[in-house]
Design a protein around this motif. Structure first.
Motif, mmCIF file in Angstrom:
data_model
loop_
_atom_site.group_PDB
_atom_site.id
_atom_site.type_symbol
_atom_site.label_atom_id
_atom_site.label_comp_id
_atom_site.label_asym_id
_atom_site.label_seq_id
_atom_site.Cartn_x
_atom_site.Cartn_y
_atom_site.Cartn_z
ATOM 1 N N ALA A 108 18.820 57.589 35.372
ATOM 2 C CA ALA A 108 19.950 56.643 35.421
ATOM 3 C C ALA A 108 19.491 55.227 35.115
ATOM 4 N N GLY A 109 20.440 54.430 34.632
ATOM 5 C CA GLY A 109 20.138 53.031 34.389
ATOM 6 C C GLY A 109 21.069 52.442 33.357
ATOM 7 N N ILE A 110 20.630 51.293 32.807
ATOM 8 C CA ILE A 110 21.397 50.660 31.744
ATOM 9 C C ILE A 110 20.893 51.182 30.401
ATOM 10 N N GLY A 111 21.674 50.952 29.353
ATOM 11 C CA GLY A 111 21.252 51.416 28.032
ATOM 12 C C GLY A 111 22.038 50.728 26.943
ATOM 13 N N GLY A 112 21.597 50.940 25.729
ATOM 14 C CA GLY A 112 22.331 50.442 24.574
ATOM 15 C C GLY A 112 23.421 51.432 24.196
ATOM 16 N N GLY A 113 24.579 50.918 23.770
ATOM 17 C CA GLY A 113 25.699 51.788 23.389
ATOM 18 C C GLY A 113 25.922 51.774 21.884
ATOM 19 N N PHE A 114 26.121 52.956 21.298
ATOM 20 C CA PHE A 114 26.451 53.046 19.876
ATOM 21 C C PHE A 114 27.947 52.768 19.691
ATOM 22 N N THR A 148 31.156 61.490 27.494
ATOM 23 C CA THR A 148 30.023 62.408 27.432
ATOM 24 C C THR A 148 29.494 62.458 26.005
ATOM 25 N N GLY A 149 28.198 62.633 25.877
ATOM 26 C CA GLY A 149 27.599 62.710 24.556
ATOM 27 C C GLY A 149 26.086 62.716 24.672
ATOM 28 N N THR A 150 25.442 62.611 23.515
ATOM 29 C CA THR A 150 23.980 62.631 23.476
ATOM 30 C C THR A 150 23.423 61.280 23.906
ATOM 31 N N LEU A 209 19.644 56.360 13.189
ATOM 32 C CA LEU A 209 19.704 57.204 14.391
ATOM 33 C C LEU A 209 21.032 57.962 14.453
ATOM 34 N N LEU A 210 22.117 57.269 14.137
ATOM 35 C CA LEU A 210 23.433 57.935 14.174
ATOM 36 C C LEU A 210 23.553 59.020 13.106
ATOM 37 N N ALA A 211 22.914 58.794 11.958
ATOM 38 C CA ALA A 211 22.953 59.807 10.902
ATOM 39 C C ALA A 211 22.209 61.064 11.348
ATOM 40 N N ARG A 212 21.107 60.867 12.068
ATOM 41 C CA ARG A 212 20.333 62.024 12.550
ATOM 42 C C ARG A 212 20.961 62.654 13.782
ATOM 43 N N HIS A 213 21.701 61.858 14.565
ATOM 44 C CA HIS A 213 22.296 62.339 15.827
ATOM 45 C C HIS A 213 23.751 61.887 15.871
ATOM 46 N N PRO A 214 24.647 62.579 15.162
ATOM 47 C CA PRO A 214 26.038 62.112 15.061
ATOM 48 C C PRO A 214 26.747 62.030 16.420
ATOM 49 N N GLY A 215 26.266 62.787 17.412
ATOM 50 C CA GLY A 215 26.916 62.753 18.732
ATOM 51 C C GLY A 215 26.314 61.727 19.667
ATOM 52 N N ALA A 216 25.459 60.831 19.152
ATOM 53 C CA ALA A 216 24.770 59.889 20.041
ATOM 54 C C ALA A 216 25.727 58.831 20.579
ATOM 55 N N LEU A 217 25.672 58.634 21.903
ATOM 56 C CA LEU A 217 26.458 57.582 22.559
ATOM 57 C C LEU A 217 25.574 56.422 22.996
ATOM 58 N N VAL A 236 26.421 50.910 29.846
ATOM 59 C CA VAL A 236 26.058 50.178 28.618
ATOM 60 C C VAL A 236 25.915 48.681 28.892
ATOM 61 N N SER A 237 24.720 48.158 28.593
ATOM 62 C CA SER A 237 24.438 46.722 28.796
ATOM 63 C C SER A 237 24.471 45.935 27.498
ATOM 64 N N ASN A 238 24.357 46.633 26.373
ATOM 65 C CA ASN A 238 24.259 45.937 25.069
ATOM 66 C C ASN A 238 24.584 46.922 23.957
ATOM 67 N N PRO A 239 25.050 46.411 22.823
ATOM 68 C CA PRO A 239 25.255 47.302 21.680
ATOM 69 C C PRO A 239 23.907 47.661 21.041
ATOM 70 N N VAL A 240 23.789 48.872 20.526
ATOM 71 C CA VAL A 240 22.612 49.249 19.733
ATOM 72 C C VAL A 240 22.788 48.652 18.345
ATOM 73 N N GLY A 241 21.797 47.862 17.912
ATOM 74 C CA GLY A 241 21.913 47.243 16.590
ATOM 75 C C GLY A 241 21.071 46.000 16.501
ATOM 76 N N PRO A 242 21.476 45.032 15.677
ATOM 77 C CA PRO A 242 20.676 43.828 15.484
ATOM 78 C C PRO A 242 20.374 43.134 16.815
ATOM 79 N N ARG A 243 19.135 42.686 16.966
ATOM 80 C CA ARG A 243 18.713 42.088 18.239
ATOM 81 C C ARG A 243 19.526 40.837 18.534
#
Ligand SMILES: O=C(O)c1cccc(C(=O)CC[C@H]2O[C@@H](n3cnc4c(=O)[nH]cnc43)[C@H](O)[C@@H]2O)c1
Length: 220
Positions: free
Chosen positions: A59-65, A124-126, A143-151, A177-184
Motif C-alpha cells: 500500500a501507499g501512494i503512486g503515479g496514476g496513468f 481496479t486494474g494493473t 508503458l501503457l502500450a505494453r500494459h494497456p490495463g495499467a492504472l 494517486v499522488s501524481n500523474p505518470v508522465g513528464p516530471r
C-alpha cells in the motif's frame, strides 16, 4: 486472519493505520528489493512465532496513468506487474519471462479485489512496479502500450508480492494517486490528498479485510 500491510515510508504507514488501526503495518523502504526483503523477514518471523499472516497488502501512494487514475483516486490491483524486469533489445523491451526466467506478474484473488473495490469505490486494474520513476510522456506511453490495463505506477508492489507468494500467502496492492505518470513536475504532486485517500480507503476496507477468508470461498 492476520493481515500485514507493507508501505514504503512512515507517512504511508501512518495513513493506513489511521484508517484501519487493527492491521499490522510495516514501513519497508523504497523500491522492490527493500520491500521484498522486509516483507520476507516479517512473514518468516510471524510464521516461526506460530502466528502466520493470511494476507499481505502492498500500500501507499503512486503515479496514476491518465485518464483512468486521476490524482486523489484509489486503485486496487487486479494484477501486480514488474514493468522493467527484463532486457532492452534492438526490437524493444523483452520481459524476463520471454528470456526464460522467473515471473513478472502476480494476480490477487479476484473475490478480494471485487469486495475491496465495492467497499471503497476504488478503480481496479494493473499496478506496475518500476525501479525508475517515469519522467517523460514517451516513457508513460511506452508503458501503457505494453500494459494497456495499467492504472498505477509505483515501486514496491512486485517485491512485496514475490515475498508473499514465496510463502503461499495471497497479496493485493492498494494505491492512492499522488501524481500523474508522465513528464516530471514536482508542483503537480498532491501527497497530502493521496495520504487522505489512503486513510479513507483503508477505513472502508477494514470490514472486508476482517471477514475475507481465502479458505471458505468458491473458486474465483
Ligand atoms: O523526483 C521525481 O520526479 C519523483 C517522481 C515520482 C516519485 C518520486 C519518488 O521518489 C517517490 C517514490 C515513492 O512513492 C511512490 N510513487 C509515487 N509516485 C510514483 C510514480 O509516479 N512512480 C513511481 N513511484 C511512485 C513509490 O512507490 C515510492 O515509494 C520521485
Amino acid at each position: 486472519m492476520r493481515v500485514l500491510v507493507v508501505t514504503a515510508v512512515a507517512a504511508e504507514a501512518e495513513a493506513v493505520a489511521a484508517g484501519a488501526p487493527g492491521l499490522d503495518v510495516l514501513a519497508a523502504g523504497v523500491g522492490p528489493a527493500a520491500a521484498a526483503a522486509a516483507t520476507a523477514r516479517e512473514l518468516t518471523a510471524a510464521a516461526l512465532g506460530g502466528r502466520p499472516y493470511g494476507l499481505v497488502i502492498s500500500a501507499g501512494i503512486g503515479g496514476g496513468f491518465a485518464p483512468h487514475a486521476p490524482v486523489g483516486a484509489l486503485a486496487v490491483s487486479d494484477a501486480i506487474v514488474a514493468a522493467d524486469l527484463g532486457a532492452e533489445t534492438p526490437e524493444g523491451f523483452v520481459p524476463v519471462t520471454e528470456l526464460g526466467f522467473g515471473t513478472v506478474r502476480h494476480e490477487p484473488p479476484a473475490s478480494l479485489v471485487r469486495e475491496l473495490a465495492a467497499a471503497t469505490g476504488a478503480r481496479t486494474g494493473t499496478v506496475l512496479t518500476v525501479s525508475t520513476v517515469t519522467g517523460s510522456a514517451a516513457r508513460a506511453e511506452e508503458l501503457l502500450a505494453r500494459h494497456p490495463g495499467a492504472l498505477i505506477e509505483a515501486m514496491e508492489g512486485f517485491g512485496v508480492a514475490e515475498a508473499a507468494v514465496a510463502q503461499g500467502i495471497p497479496v493485493v496492492e492498494i494505491r492512492a494517486v499522488s501524481n500523474p505518470v508522465g513528464p516530471r513536475d514536482r508542483s503537480a504532486w498532491r501527497i497530502g490528498d493521496a495520504l487522505q485517500a489512503l486513510t479513507a480507503g483503508f477505513g472502508k476496507s477494514a470490514p472486508v479485510l476482517e471477514s475475507w477468508n481465502p479458505y471458505d470461498r468458491p473458486r474465483d
